[in-house]
Design a protein around this motif. Structure first.
Motif, mmCIF file in Angstrom:
data_model
loop_
_atom_site.group_PDB
_atom_site.id
_atom_site.type_symbol
_atom_site.label_atom_id
_atom_site.label_comp_id
_atom_site.label_asym_id
_atom_site.label_seq_id
_atom_site.Cartn_x
_atom_site.Cartn_y
_atom_site.Cartn_z
ATOM 1 N N ASP A 104 16.033 -8.826 -6.201
ATOM 2 C CA ASP A 104 15.963 -8.032 -7.434
ATOM 3 C C ASP A 104 16.115 -6.536 -7.166
ATOM 4 O O ASP A 104 15.509 -5.694 -7.838
ATOM 5 N N GLY A 105 16.901 -6.188 -6.139
ATOM 6 C CA GLY A 105 17.214 -4.790 -5.868
ATOM 7 C C GLY A 105 16.104 -3.969 -5.262
ATOM 8 O O GLY A 105 16.158 -2.742 -5.299
ATOM 9 N N VAL A 106 15.084 -4.626 -4.670
ATOM 10 C CA VAL A 106 13.964 -3.851 -4.125
ATOM 11 C C VAL A 106 13.410 -4.505 -2.855
ATOM 12 O O VAL A 106 13.446 -5.716 -2.693
ATOM 13 N N PHE A 107 12.929 -3.638 -1.944
ATOM 14 C CA PHE A 107 12.139 -4.073 -0.796
ATOM 15 C C PHE A 107 11.119 -2.981 -0.515
ATOM 16 O O PHE A 107 11.129 -1.930 -1.152
ATOM 17 N N PHE A 108 10.215 -3.228 0.430
ATOM 18 C CA PHE A 108 9.078 -2.332 0.617
ATOM 19 C C PHE A 108 8.866 -1.970 2.080
ATOM 20 O O PHE A 108 9.175 -2.758 2.967
ATOM 21 N N ILE A 109 8.297 -0.804 2.293
ATOM 22 C CA ILE A 109 7.738 -0.411 3.582
ATOM 23 C C ILE A 109 6.235 -0.345 3.338
ATOM 24 O O ILE A 109 5.772 0.390 2.463
ATOM 25 N N VAL A 110 5.472 -1.139 4.089
ATOM 26 C CA VAL A 110 4.039 -1.258 3.824
ATOM 27 C C VAL A 110 3.236 -1.164 5.119
ATOM 28 O O VAL A 110 3.748 -1.413 6.204
ATOM 29 N N ASP A 111 1.967 -0.830 4.979
ATOM 30 C CA ASP A 111 1.021 -0.962 6.075
ATOM 31 C C ASP A 111 0.841 -2.450 6.334
ATOM 32 O O ASP A 111 0.840 -3.254 5.390
ATOM 33 N N VAL A 112 0.687 -2.850 7.585
ATOM 34 C CA VAL A 112 0.584 -4.281 7.892
ATOM 35 C C VAL A 112 -0.660 -4.933 7.294
ATOM 36 O O VAL A 112 -0.736 -6.156 7.221
ATOM 37 N N SER A 113 -1.608 -4.143 6.822
ATOM 38 C CA SER A 113 -2.786 -4.711 6.154
ATOM 39 C C SER A 113 -2.407 -5.379 4.842
ATOM 40 O O SER A 113 -3.151 -6.202 4.319
ATOM 41 N N LEU A 114 -1.239 -5.007 4.293
ATOM 42 C CA LEU A 114 -0.743 -5.528 3.016
ATOM 43 C C LEU A 114 -1.744 -5.351 1.875
ATOM 44 O O LEU A 114 -1.775 -6.131 0.933
ATOM 45 N N SER A 115 -2.553 -4.298 1.960
ATOM 46 C CA SER A 115 -3.524 -4.057 0.891
ATOM 47 C C SER A 115 -2.896 -3.341 -0.295
ATOM 48 O O SER A 115 -3.530 -3.154 -1.314
ATOM 49 N N TRP A 116 -1.645 -2.935 -0.164
ATOM 50 C CA TRP A 116 -0.954 -2.213 -1.221
ATOM 51 C C TRP A 116 -0.308 -3.188 -2.186
ATOM 52 O O TRP A 116 0.376 -4.125 -1.791
ATOM 53 N N ASP A 117 -0.533 -2.979 -3.475
ATOM 54 C CA ASP A 117 0.080 -3.802 -4.510
ATOM 55 C C ASP A 117 1.267 -3.036 -5.083
ATOM 56 O O ASP A 117 1.091 -1.999 -5.714
ATOM 57 N N PRO A 118 2.492 -3.515 -4.871
ATOM 58 C CA PRO A 118 3.663 -2.769 -5.323
ATOM 59 C C PRO A 118 3.759 -2.624 -6.837
ATOM 60 O O PRO A 118 4.513 -1.802 -7.335
ATOM 61 N N PHE A 119 2.989 -3.400 -7.566
ATOM 62 C CA PHE A 119 3.049 -3.347 -9.020
ATOM 63 C C PHE A 119 1.958 -2.475 -9.628
ATOM 64 O O PHE A 119 1.883 -2.319 -10.834
ATOM 65 N N GLU A 120 1.103 -1.891 -8.770
ATOM 66 C CA GLU A 120 0.063 -0.973 -9.222
ATOM 67 C C GLU A 120 0.455 0.450 -8.840
ATOM 68 O O GLU A 120 0.886 0.685 -7.713
ATOM 69 N N PRO A 121 0.309 1.423 -9.757
ATOM 70 C CA PRO A 121 0.625 2.811 -9.410
ATOM 71 C C PRO A 121 -0.288 3.301 -8.289
ATOM 72 O O PRO A 121 -1.490 3.036 -8.291
ATOM 73 N N SER A 122 0.304 3.995 -7.309
ATOM 74 C CA SER A 122 -0.467 4.493 -6.174
ATOM 75 C C SER A 122 0.275 5.655 -5.532
ATOM 76 O O SER A 122 1.498 5.666 -5.509
#
Length: 132
Positions: A15-33
């Motif tokens: 769907d035209g998107v990918f992420f760079i994240v901390d390996v903890s994966l505590s980040w929710d890409p659908f929540e503003p941060s």
């Protein structure tokens, strides 16, 4: 300002998107941060990604790249990776440094061309100093 480490990988884009994240994966890409992950848009279904960590701000490479974005990134564990939407597949692991730190990050993108048919991303991290 030497390069400390680099990780290269290919990322499947959904769907035209990918992420760079901390390996903890505590980040929710659908929540503003303001920190915890980067959401990157791509036109291709498979992109080439280079993640780099530097000891200080690297030289600006805008002349050879099409789009450039700079921001701050919070890493809980000190290690990051690329993550795919839906599948959660992770690749391109890179150790930044100590946990619970802020990092400056610069994202470069370049669309595909005749010489290299794959869309490319270069993501550079360097420590955020108290004065920056």
């Amino acid at each position: 300002m030497p390069l400390i480490s680099r990780s290269d990988c290919e990322v499947d884009v959904h769907d035209g998107v990918f992420f760079i994240v901390d390996v903890s994966l505590s980040w929710d890409p659908f929540e503003p941060s303001d920190h915890g992950g980067l959401s990157l848009s791509a036109e291709d279904d498979l992109v080439s990604l280079a993640l780099e960590v530097w000891d200080d701000e690297p030289e600006d490479q805008r002349e050879t790249w099409a789009d450039v974005v700079t921001r701050v990134f919070h890493s809980e564990t000190g290690e990051i990776c690329a993550a795919e939407l839906y599948t959660g597949v992770q690749d391109g692991f890179l150790l930044l440094g100590g946990p619970e730190r802020l990092w400056n990050v610069r994202v470069y993108t370049r669309a595909d061309d005749e010489a290299d048919p794959r869309e490319r991303f270069l993501v550079q991290f360097w420590p955020r100093r108290a004065s920056t």
